[in-house]
Design a protein around this motif. Structure first.
Motif, PDB file in Angstrom:
ATOM      1  N   ARG A 119       0.830  -1.211   0.000  1.00 57.68           N
ATOM      2  CA  ARG A 119       0.000   0.000   0.000  1.00 57.68           C
ATOM      3  C   ARG A 119       0.864   1.259   0.000  1.00 57.68           C
ATOM      4  O   ARG A 119       0.556   2.231  -0.685  1.00 57.68           O
ATOM      5  CB  ARG A 119      -0.954   0.002   1.200  1.00 57.68           C
ATOM      6  N   LEU A 120       1.951   1.236   0.760  1.00 54.17           N
ATOM      7  CA  LEU A 120       2.865   2.376   0.812  1.00 54.17           C
ATOM      8  C   LEU A 120       3.457   2.638  -0.573  1.00 54.17           C
ATOM      9  O   LEU A 120       3.459   3.778  -1.049  1.00 54.17           O
ATOM     10  CB  LEU A 120       3.979   2.108   1.821  1.00 54.17           C
ATOM     11  N   VAL A 121       3.936   1.594  -1.233  1.00 59.53           N
ATOM     12  CA  VAL A 121       4.541   1.743  -2.560  1.00 59.53           C
ATOM     13  C   VAL A 121       3.501   2.246  -3.563  1.00 59.53           C
ATOM     14  O   VAL A 121       3.777   3.166  -4.339  1.00 59.53           O
ATOM     15  CB  VAL A 121       5.171   0.413  -3.031  1.00 59.53           C
ATOM     16  N   ARG A 122       2.296   1.677  -3.524  1.00 56.18           N
ATOM     17  CA  ARG A 122       1.247   2.128  -4.449  1.00 56.18           C
ATOM     18  C   ARG A 122       0.910   3.601  -4.213  1.00 56.18           C
ATOM     19  O   ARG A 122       0.738   4.365  -5.167  1.00 56.18           O
ATOM     20  CB  ARG A 122      -0.004   1.258  -4.315  1.00 56.18           C
ATOM     21  N   ALA A 123       0.822   3.998  -2.946  1.00 52.38           N
ATOM     22  CA  ALA A 123       0.513   5.397  -2.626  1.00 52.38           C
ATOM     23  C   ALA A 123       1.623   6.315  -3.125  1.00 52.38           C
ATOM     24  O   ALA A 123       1.365   7.377  -3.697  1.00 52.38           O
ATOM     25  CB  ALA A 123       0.311   5.564  -1.119  1.00 52.38           C
ATOM     26  N   TYR A 124       2.869   5.916  -2.934  1.00 51.74           N
ATOM     27  CA  TYR A 124       4.006   6.724  -3.384  1.00 51.74           C
ATOM     28  C   TYR A 124       3.978   6.860  -4.911  1.00 51.74           C
ATOM     29  O   TYR A 124       4.134   7.960  -5.443  1.00 51.74           O
ATOM     30  CB  TYR A 124       5.323   6.100  -2.931  1.00 51.74           C
ATOM     31  N   LEU A 125       3.767   5.757  -5.602  1.00 42.81           N
ATOM     32  CA  LEU A 125       3.745   5.792  -7.066  1.00 42.81           C
ATOM     33  C   LEU A 125       2.555   6.582  -7.596  1.00 42.81           C
ATOM     34  O   LEU A 125       2.606   7.117  -8.701  1.00 42.81           O
ATOM     35  CB  LEU A 125       3.740   4.370  -7.635  1.00 42.81           C
ATOM     36  N   ALA A 126       1.489   6.665  -6.807  1.00 40.13           N
ATOM     37  CA  ALA A 126       0.308   7.440  -7.200  1.00 40.13           C
ATOM     38  C   ALA A 126       0.511   8.936  -6.956  1.00 40.13           C
ATOM     39  O   ALA A 126      -0.339   9.739  -7.316  1.00 40.13           O
ATOM     40  CB  ALA A 126      -0.919   6.947  -6.442  1.00 40.13           C
ATOM     41  N   GLY A 127       1.649   9.305  -6.332  1.00 40.54           N
ATOM     42  CA  GLY A 127       1.952  10.712  -6.157  1.00 40.54           C
ATOM     43  C   GLY A 127       1.956  11.204  -4.722  1.00 40.54           C
ATOM     44  O   GLY A 127       2.158  12.385  -4.475  1.00 40.54           O
ATOM     45  N   CYS A 128       1.720  10.324  -3.764  1.00 36.67           N
ATOM     46  CA  CYS A 128       1.735  10.720  -2.358  1.00 36.67           C
ATOM     47  C   CYS A 128       3.168  11.057  -1.942  1.00 36.67           C
ATOM     48  O   CYS A 128       4.098  10.317  -2.245  1.00 36.67           O
ATOM     49  CB  CYS A 128       1.180   9.582  -1.500  1.00 36.67           C
ATOM     50  N   TRP A 129       3.353  12.197  -1.270  1.00 36.64           N
ATOM     51  CA  TRP A 129       4.679  12.627  -0.847  1.00 36.64           C
ATOM     52  C   TRP A 129       5.122  11.886   0.400  1.00 36.64           C
ATOM     53  O   TRP A 129       4.314  11.448   1.207  1.00 36.64           O
ATOM     54  CB  TRP A 129       4.688  14.131  -0.596  1.00 36.64           C
ATOM     55  N   THR A 130       6.414  11.760   0.564  1.00 36.84           N
ATOM     56  CA  THR A 130       6.996  11.055   1.701  1.00 36.84           C
ATOM     57  C   THR A 130       6.459  11.585   3.025  1.00 36.84           C
ATOM     58  O   THR A 130       6.150  10.814   3.932  1.00 36.84           O
ATOM     59  CB  THR A 130       8.535  11.149   1.665  1.00 36.84           C
ATOM     60  N   GLU A 131       6.319  12.899   3.142  1.00 35.42           N
ATOM     61  CA  GLU A 131       5.829  13.490   4.390  1.00 35.42           C
ATOM     62  C   GLU A 131       4.442  12.959   4.753  1.00 35.42           C
ATOM     63  O   GLU A 131       4.135  12.726   5.918  1.00 35.42           O
ATOM     64  CB  GLU A 131       5.793  15.023   4.291  1.00 35.42           C
ATOM     65  N   ASN A 132       3.594  12.766   3.740  1.00 36.23           N
ATOM     66  CA  ASN A 132       2.262  12.225   3.985  1.00 36.23           C
ATOM     67  C   ASN A 132       2.330  10.755   4.379  1.00 36.23           C
ATOM     68  O   ASN A 132       1.554  10.302   5.235  1.00 36.23           O
ATOM     69  CB  ASN A 132       1.383  12.387   2.749  1.00 36.23           C
ATOM     70  N   LEU A 133       3.241  10.016   3.772  1.00 33.76           N
ATOM     71  CA  LEU A 133       3.390   8.601   4.100  1.00 33.76           C
ATOM     72  C   LEU A 133       3.924   8.420   5.516  1.00 33.76           C
ATOM     73  O   LEU A 133       3.547   7.469   6.207  1.00 33.76           O
ATOM     74  CB  LEU A 133       4.314   7.914   3.087  1.00 33.76           C
ATOM     75  N   VAL A 134       4.795   9.333   5.958  1.00 32.81           N
ATOM     76  CA  VAL A 134       5.308   9.290   7.331  1.00 32.81           C
ATOM     77  C   VAL A 134       4.138   9.332   8.303  1.00 32.81           C
ATOM     78  O   VAL A 134       4.060   8.536   9.248  1.00 32.81           O
ATOM     79  CB  VAL A 134       6.281  10.472   7.588  1.00 32.81           C
ATOM     80  N   GLU A 135       3.219  10.252   8.073  1.00 30.92           N
ATOM     81  CA  GLU A 135       2.061  10.388   8.957  1.00 30.92           C
ATOM     82  C   GLU A 135       1.110   9.201   8.825  1.00 30.92           C
ATOM     83  O   GLU A 135       0.600   8.695   9.816  1.00 30.92           O
ATOM     84  CB  GLU A 135       1.313  11.684   8.652  1.00 30.92           C
ATOM     85  N   ARG A 136       0.875   8.762   7.605  1.00 27.07           N
ATOM     86  CA  ARG A 136      -0.096   7.687   7.373  1.00 27.07           C
ATOM     87  C   ARG A 136       0.356   6.356   7.977  1.00 27.07           C
ATOM     88  O   ARG A 136      -0.448   5.635   8.562  1.00 27.07           O
ATOM     89  CB  ARG A 136      -0.317   7.503   5.868  1.00 27.07           C
ATOM     90  N   PHE A 137       1.647   6.040   7.826  1.00 24.91           N
ATOM     91  CA  PHE A 137       2.143   4.730   8.266  1.00 24.91           C
ATOM     92  C   PHE A 137       2.916   4.787   9.587  1.00 24.91           C
ATOM     93  O   PHE A 137       3.355   3.747  10.082  1.00 24.91           O
ATOM     94  CB  PHE A 137       3.016   4.111   7.167  1.00 24.91           C
ATOM     95  N   ASN A 138       3.083   5.984  10.139  1.00 27.07           N
ATOM     96  CA  ASN A 138       3.783   6.155  11.418  1.00 27.07           C
ATOM     97  C   ASN A 138       5.184   5.555  11.406  1.00 27.07           C
ATOM     98  O   ASN A 138       5.599   4.874  12.338  1.00 27.07           O
ATOM     99  CB  ASN A 138       2.985   5.573  12.582  1.00 27.07           C
ATOM    100  N   ILE A 139       5.897   5.795  10.318  1.00 28.30           N
ATOM    101  CA  ILE A 139       7.289   5.364  10.221  1.00 28.30           C
ATOM    102  C   ILE A 139       8.111   6.553   9.738  1.00 28.30           C
ATOM    103  O   ILE A 139       7.557   7.533   9.244  1.00 28.30           O
ATOM    104  CB  ILE A 139       7.475   4.149   9.275  1.00 28.30           C
ATOM    105  N   SER A 140       9.404   6.464   9.888  1.00 29.20           N
ATOM    106  CA  SER A 140      10.277   7.576   9.509  1.00 29.20           C
ATOM    107  C   SER A 140      10.453   7.651   7.988  1.00 29.20           C
ATOM    108  O   SER A 140      10.205   6.682   7.261  1.00 29.20           O
ATOM    109  CB  SER A 140      11.643   7.410  10.167  1.00 29.20           C
TER     110      SER A 140
END
Length: 72
Positions: A25-46
């Motif tokens: 899900r993280l990889v799909r979100a990133y490839l769909a254009g989600c920025w790293t900062e948003n993924l940090v918050e969404r997945f609670n990882i650095s």
């Protein structure tokens, strides 16, 4: 999981291991254009953990290539 800020005010992260499905899900979100900062918050990882997952999965970090835009 995000812990309290340390004495310098920096956020610290507990050791959180994502499942393979979460990494997908993280990889799909990133490839769909989600920025790293948003993924940090969404997945609670650095951001470093996100970078490691993307590198492990063979994902390039240059969004201009993924989006078909000429880099500056």
């Amino acid at each position: 999981m995000i812990d309290k800020p340390n004495e310098r005010g920096c956020r610290q992260y507990s050791a959180v291991k994502l499942t393979a499905a979460q990494e997908d899900r993280l990889v799909r979100a990133y490839l769909a254009g989600c920025w790293t900062e948003n993924l940090v918050e969404r997945f609670n990882i650095s951001a470093a953990a996100i970078s490691r997952i993307l590198r492990k999965r063979g994902v390039t970090r240059d969004k201009s290539i993924m989006l078909g835009i000429d880099p500056p």
